[in-house]
Enzyme design. Sequence first.
Site, PDB file in Angstrom:
ATOM      1  N   GLU A  75       0.766  -1.064   0.124  1.00  0.00           N
ATOM      2  CA  GLU A  75       0.430   0.127   0.273  1.00  0.00           C
ATOM      3  C   GLU A  75       0.821   1.350  -0.219  1.00  0.00           C
ATOM      4  O   GLU A  75       0.786   2.165  -0.592  1.00  0.00           O
ATOM      5  CB  GLU A  75      -0.870   0.157   1.086  1.00  0.00           C
ATOM      6  CG  GLU A  75      -1.918  -1.411   1.350  1.00  0.00           C
ATOM      7  CD  GLU A  75      -1.616  -2.731   2.088  1.00  0.00           C
ATOM      8  OE1 GLU A  75      -0.231  -3.028   1.982  1.00  0.00           O
ATOM      9  OE2 GLU A  75      -2.228  -2.844   2.512  1.00  0.00           O
ATOM     10  N   CYS A 112      -2.470  -2.729   6.978  1.00  0.00           N
ATOM     11  CA  CYS A 112      -1.498  -2.755   9.104  1.00  0.00           C
ATOM     12  C   CYS A 112      -1.339  -0.995   9.065  1.00  0.00           C
ATOM     13  O   CYS A 112      -1.501  -0.169   8.582  1.00  0.00           O
ATOM     14  CB  CYS A 112       0.083  -3.243   8.633  1.00  0.00           C
ATOM     15  SG  CYS A 112       1.086  -1.758   8.040  1.00  0.00           S
TER      16      CYS A 112
HETATM   17  N1  THU Z   1       2.860  -6.219   3.779  1.00  0.00           N
HETATM   18  C1  THU Z   1       2.133  -5.417   2.722  1.00  0.00           C
HETATM   19  O1  THU Z   1       2.292  -5.714   2.035  1.00  0.00           O
HETATM   20  N2  THU Z   1       0.883  -4.761   2.870  1.00  0.00           N
HETATM   21  C2  THU Z   1       0.099  -4.093   4.390  1.00  0.00           C
HETATM   22  O2  THU Z   1      -0.727  -4.038   4.966  1.00  0.00           O
HETATM   23  C3  THU Z   1       0.318  -6.424   6.077  1.00  0.00           C
HETATM   24  C4  THU Z   1       1.654  -6.578   5.094  1.00  0.00           C
HETATM   25  C5  THU Z   1       3.144  -7.335   3.426  1.00  0.00           C
HETATM   26  C6  THU Z   1       4.865  -6.641   4.778  1.00  0.00           C
HETATM   27  C7  THU Z   1       5.083  -8.250   4.308  1.00  0.00           C
HETATM   28  O3  THU Z   1       6.274  -8.218   3.189  1.00  0.00           O
HETATM   29  C8  THU Z   1       4.373  -8.744   3.967  1.00  0.00           C
HETATM   30  O4  THU Z   1       2.889  -8.779   4.186  1.00  0.00           O
HETATM   31  C9  THU Z   1       4.189 -10.122   5.323  1.00  0.00           C
HETATM   32  O5  THU Z   1       3.902  -9.392   6.747  1.00  0.00           O
END
Ligand code: THU
Length: 160
Positions: A75, A112
């Site tokens: 994001e 997140c």
């Molecule tokens: N991740 C995202 O790309 N977006 C989120 O909102 C949550 C987590 C990614 C970060 C990391 O590369 C993987 O997911 C595991 O946490």
Amino acid sequence: MEQRTFNTQFTLFENINDLPSEDFNLMQSARNAIANSYAPYSQFHVGAAILLANGKIVTGNNQENAAYPSGMCAERVAIWAASSQYPNEVVKKIAISVKSSIKMVEKPVSPCGACRQTLLEYEVKQKEPIEVFFTGEVGIVVKAHSLVDLLPFAFDQSFL
Ligand code: THU
């Protein structure tokens, strides 16, 4: 003393085929963006697609790093790409999807906390809500109508 409640509204779609065509296309762009995710450590591949007011779609995907905190979520890759290429364009919507190499993700994956905070910055800047659509590899799609709904008690420029 006073008790208060936040009221969070959201819309649920049974699957991506239930989305209106513009939102379906945006979600498909998010899913296509998963292909370029670099996630050798988590095997959790995330794609995000942003629709701008000028009709352009800007995508991003998560980019991991051997020094784990140096990686970045899909994001934020997408919103910073959009803001760096089209700094004055209103962000209408973001769609997020995921594919794990470890298990089938059946729950919608919400952005997140750090991504919510980052996205909220642009919502405050443009004084217009950003819609957020998120889903798993299969199953329901959640549509939040604004970042404010995803981030109660948000910190913003008004505190500074
Ligand atoms: N991740 C995202 O790309 N977006 C989120 O909102 C949550 C987590 C990614 C970060 C990391 O590369 C993987 O997911 C595991 O946490």
